[in-house]
Structures are given as structure tokens and as C-alpha cells.
Motif scaffolding. Structure first.
Motif, PDB file in Angstrom:
ATOM      1  N   ILE A 190      11.636 -20.624 -33.862  1.00 48.36           N
ATOM      2  CA  ILE A 190      12.421 -19.458 -34.282  1.00 48.36           C
ATOM      3  C   ILE A 190      13.867 -19.695 -33.873  1.00 48.36           C
ATOM      4  N   VAL A 191      14.782 -19.618 -34.841  1.00 43.45           N
ATOM      5  CA  VAL A 191      16.194 -19.859 -34.559  1.00 43.45           C
ATOM      6  C   VAL A 191      16.951 -18.555 -34.837  1.00 43.45           C
ATOM      7  N   ASP A 192      17.256 -17.852 -33.766  1.00 43.38           N
ATOM      8  CA  ASP A 192      17.916 -16.542 -33.810  1.00 43.38           C
ATOM      9  C   ASP A 192      19.414 -16.757 -33.995  1.00 43.38           C
ATOM     10  N   ASP A 193      19.953 -16.244 -35.106  1.00 44.73           N
ATOM     11  CA  ASP A 193      21.378 -16.432 -35.402  1.00 44.73           C
ATOM     12  C   ASP A 193      22.213 -15.306 -34.790  1.00 44.73           C
TER      13      ASP A 193
ATOM     14  N   ASP B  64      13.696 -35.766 -46.548  1.00 43.24           N
ATOM     15  CA  ASP B  64      14.505 -35.213 -47.638  1.00 43.24           C
ATOM     16  C   ASP B  64      15.411 -34.098 -47.118  1.00 43.24           C
ATOM     17  N   LEU B  65      14.876 -33.261 -46.233  1.00 39.65           N
ATOM     18  CA  LEU B  65      15.701 -32.195 -45.662  1.00 39.65           C
ATOM     19  C   LEU B  65      16.896 -32.772 -44.918  1.00 39.65           C
TER      20      LEU B  65
ATOM     21  N   ARG C 101      18.239 -35.797 -45.365  1.00 38.12           N
ATOM     22  CA  ARG C 101      19.105 -36.602 -46.233  1.00 38.12           C
ATOM     23  C   ARG C 101      19.980 -35.745 -47.137  1.00 38.12           C
ATOM     24  N   PHE C 102      19.389 -34.674 -47.699  1.00 42.27           N
ATOM     25  CA  PHE C 102      20.137 -33.852 -48.642  1.00 42.27           C
ATOM     26  C   PHE C 102      20.683 -32.578 -47.988  1.00 42.27           C
ATOM     27  N   GLY C 103      19.878 -31.940 -47.175  1.00 42.65           N
ATOM     28  CA  GLY C 103      20.329 -30.788 -46.407  1.00 42.65           C
ATOM     29  C   GLY C 103      20.777 -29.603 -47.250  1.00 42.65           C
ATOM     30  N   PHE C 104      21.446 -28.680 -46.577  1.00 40.06           N
ATOM     31  CA  PHE C 104      21.954 -27.461 -47.201  1.00 40.06           C
ATOM     32  C   PHE C 104      23.472 -27.519 -47.196  1.00 40.06           C
ATOM     33  N   ARG C 105      24.030 -27.524 -48.402  1.00 39.43           N
ATOM     34  CA  ARG C 105      25.463 -27.752 -48.525  1.00 39.43           C
ATOM     35  C   ARG C 105      26.288 -26.510 -48.181  1.00 39.43           C
ATOM     36  N   PRO C 106      27.384 -26.672 -47.440  1.00 35.86           N
ATOM     37  CA  PRO C 106      28.280 -25.543 -47.189  1.00 35.86           C
ATOM     38  C   PRO C 106      28.786 -24.957 -48.509  1.00 35.86           C
TER      39      PRO C 106
ATOM     40  N   GLY D   7      23.677 -20.434 -44.332  1.00 31.93           N
ATOM     41  CA  GLY D   7      23.593 -21.878 -44.524  1.00 31.93           C
ATOM     42  C   GLY D   7      23.628 -22.643 -43.219  1.00 31.93           C
ATOM     43  N   GLY D   8      24.477 -22.203 -42.298  1.00 29.66           N
ATOM     44  CA  GLY D   8      24.577 -22.882 -41.010  1.00 29.66           C
ATOM     45  C   GLY D   8      23.290 -22.816 -40.220  1.00 29.66           C
ATOM     46  N   ASN D   9      22.607 -21.685 -40.289  1.00 32.88           N
ATOM     47  CA  ASN D   9      21.356 -21.566 -39.549  1.00 32.88           C
ATOM     48  C   ASN D   9      20.249 -22.401 -40.194  1.00 32.88           C
ATOM     49  N   PHE D  10      20.269 -22.520 -41.506  1.00 34.37           N
ATOM     50  CA  PHE D  10      19.320 -23.423 -42.156  1.00 34.37           C
ATOM     51  C   PHE D  10      19.577 -24.862 -41.720  1.00 34.37           C
ATOM     52  N   ARG D  11      20.829 -25.241 -41.630  1.00 35.78           N
ATOM     53  CA  ARG D  11      21.140 -26.601 -41.191  1.00 35.78           C
ATOM     54  C   ARG D  11      20.692 -26.825 -39.747  1.00 35.78           C
ATOM     55  N   GLU D  12      20.823 -25.802 -38.916  1.00 33.49           N
ATOM     56  CA  GLU D  12      20.348 -25.915 -37.543  1.00 33.49           C
ATOM     57  C   GLU D  12      18.833 -26.064 -37.510  1.00 33.49           C
ATOM     58  N   CYS D  13      18.134 -25.342 -38.361  1.00 30.95           N
ATOM     59  CA  CYS D  13      16.677 -25.481 -38.444  1.00 30.95           C
ATOM     60  C   CYS D  13      16.289 -26.907 -38.817  1.00 30.95           C
ATOM     61  N   VAL D  14      16.979 -27.481 -39.791  1.00 31.78           N
ATOM     62  CA  VAL D  14      16.679 -28.848 -40.202  1.00 31.78           C
ATOM     63  C   VAL D  14      16.919 -29.817 -39.045  1.00 31.78           C
ATOM     64  N   ARG D  15      17.966 -29.590 -38.279  1.00 31.32           N
ATOM     65  CA  ARG D  15      18.265 -30.461 -37.132  1.00 31.32           C
ATOM     66  C   ARG D  15      17.118 -30.470 -36.126  1.00 31.32           C
TER      67      ARG D  15
END
Length: 293
Positions: free
Chosen positions: A35-38, A175-176, A178-183, A69-77
Motif C-alpha cells: 500500500i503506497v499512501d500518497d 514491461d512496467l 521499461r515503459f512505465g507511466f509517463r508524466p 502518475g507519480g504514485n503509480f511510478r512509485e508503485c512500479v519502483r
């Protein structure tokens, strides 16, 4: 297969607790919930999650608000295993979700994306059939049982109307990363990621067994960004890009679907009455510009 269930959190605490409990109720135990609380203003949901005492549940709170978007990128990390789902903090897994997607991945390891069966619920958890989801049902590929799609056929279908349910999708972790969620994309980031993977040769496995409840309600990101036209600005930019990429790939049907984006234009028209009621001329212009091209 250990499934990483990444859950970006910002929303109603009661929906959040329901979502977490649905993960805890899985028929198999081979999963990890992060769980990533923003930086949600109320810290009580985080205290509740941290108190569960289940070693498979990890609660993290961002130092600063990262945005959607930033929190999705943190989840992928934070993904550690080979497959992951980015589950909405207001959605519900059915008890057999993890078990079913593990079966599907074992049977079809070549699938880059797995779309299990999904039902739609409203804010109170009742099964619902809104217009948007009836349209998705019409656009989605027919057939029964697990079936694989890819290439121009899949890309064209998604461009006619994105019928996938993003919070239910199981992705390859590679894939997550490599491609990620674009700003710059908050509302259409799911279609952007799907497009990147399909254009790279990835295939989607579609299944019918309903194992996930997607909650559609007025508090969702796409709903909040509708009447002011903001989401359609994103969609216009993405469709223009995808039309160019499809043409370069030699996929004329997909390029035409991206250029026309008919269902997106019709969606803008459905948002127009709300903009009219709000007496917002800027929104009206944005919606009409998108609808009429």
C-alpha cells in the motif's frame, strides 16, 4: 507465482478497508500487498493498515504528495516479483482472483497482459451497468474462455474504445519498468501503457471468469476530470501520438481508429450537459473542440 498487488492509496477510507480485506480473503496465499499512501490527509487508514499484522502486507507513506502518475511510478519502483497488478484502493478482488490469474499465467506464460473477468459496482458496492461499461462490453472481443489477442487487431480494438479495466490487469514487471507511466498523463496513462506494450509485440489474454469488482463512482480520477475537459486534452494528445506510431508501424486500421477516436468524441458530448449546467464556457469549448475535432 507470487503476485505483487500494488495499491496506490488516496480515497475513501471505507472503500480502502474493503479493498484490503478483499486481498486478505484470497483463496491462495502466494501474494504480496504493498500500500503506497500518497499523503492522504487522514492518517487513520494508514494506522489501520499497519496494524493488520500480516507479513504479506506492507504499508508505506510517501514523504510528499506525488500525484496520480507519480504514485503509480512509485508503485512500479517497489515491484519485486515477475507479475504485478496495480489495484485501485476502492476496488474489490473476489476470493479467487489471485488463484485464477496464476492459473492463466501458468497456462499462457507468453501473455504480456492478463485481463480477467470483471464486474462493475457503484459507490455502495452494488453491481451496476453504467453506459460507459455497456459500451465497453460491446467493444470487447467476443468468444468464451481464455483467448489471446495482439498486433494491429488488438491495438485497433483498444483505440476504438479502451475496454480494459486497468486496476484488474496483471502485467509483466519488466514491461512496467521499461515503459512505465509517463508524466503528463493521469487519466489516459492506462491506454498509453497498453499501447506501448502492444506496439512492442506484447499480447493480451482475455478471460471470462469474473474475479474482480471495479468501482465506478463520481470520485474517480476520470470522473473528476471530465466536465472541465482536462481528460480530453490528454486523450487528444495521446491519440495524435498513437496515430503517428501506428502509421509508422504500417497499421493503417489502427492509425484510422486513433485519428477518429469516435467513442472518445462521443464521451466528450456526454460530458457537455454538466459543463452547460456549470455555466463554464471554457469547458464547453474544450469539450466541443474534442468532440468535433
Amino acid at each position: 507465482m507470487t503476485l505483487d498487488i500494488m495499491m496506490p492509496f488516496w480515497g475513501r477510507p471505507d472503500h480502502f478497508r474493503e479493498a484490503v480485506r478483499s486481498v486478505l480473503a484470497q483463496t491462495v496465499s502466494d501474494w504480496r500487498l504493498v500500500i503506497v499512501d500518497d499523503v492522504y490527509p487522514d492518517e487513520e487508514p494508514g494506522r489501520w493498515a499497519a496494524s493488520l499484522g500480516d507479513p504479506r502486507v506492507e504499508y508505506r507513506r510517501n514523504a510528499v504528495n506525488l500525484g496520480v502518475g507519480g504514485n503509480f511510478r512509485e508503485c512500479v519502483r517497489l515491484v519485486e516479483h515477475e507479475r504485478a497488478v496495480l489495484m485501485g484502493c476502492d476496488d474489490r478482488m473476489h476470493p479467487r482472483y489471485v488463484e485464477r490469474v496464476a492459473e492463466l499465467v501458468a497456462e499462457h506464460p507468453e501473455a504480456a497482459i492478463v485481463q480477467p473477468g470483471v464486474e462493475v459496482i457503484d459507490s455502495e458496492g452494488r453491481v451496476a451497468h453504467p453506459l460507459a461499461d455497456r459500451v465497453k462490453g460491446l467493444l470487447r472481443f467476443g468468444g468464451t474462455g481464455p483467448r489471446m489477442f495482439g498486433g494491429e487487431r488488438l491495438f485497433t480494438s483498444l483505440l476504438h474504445g479502451n475496454w480494459a479495466y486497468f486496476p484488474s490487469l496483471v502485467w509483466r514487471a519488466d514491461d512496467l519498468r521499461r515503459f512505465g507511466f509517463r508524466p503528463g498523463f493521469d487519466v489516459v496513462q492506462d491506454l498509453a501503457l497498453l499501447s506501448d506494450i502492444v506496439l512492442d509485440g506484447g499480447a493480451l489474454l482475455l478471460d471470462d471468469e469474473v474475479v474482480f469488482s471495479y468501482r465506478r463512482h463520481a470520485g474517480s480520477v476520470s470522473s473528476l476530470k471530465g466536465p472541465d475537459g482536462a481528460k480530453f486534452v490528454e486523450e487528444s494528445a495521446l491519440f495524435a501520438e498513437l496515430a503517428s506510431r501506428a502509421s509508422a508501424r504500417g497499421w493503417p486500421r489502427a492509425a484510422r481508429a486513433a485519428t477518429l477516436h469516435v467513442t472518445s468524441r462521443l464521451n466528450a458530448l456526454t460530458e457537455l450537459p454538466a459543463a452547460l449546467r456549470a455555466h463554464d464556457p471554457a469547458s464547453r469549448r474544450a469539450l466541443l473542440r474534442h468532440a468535433l475535432g
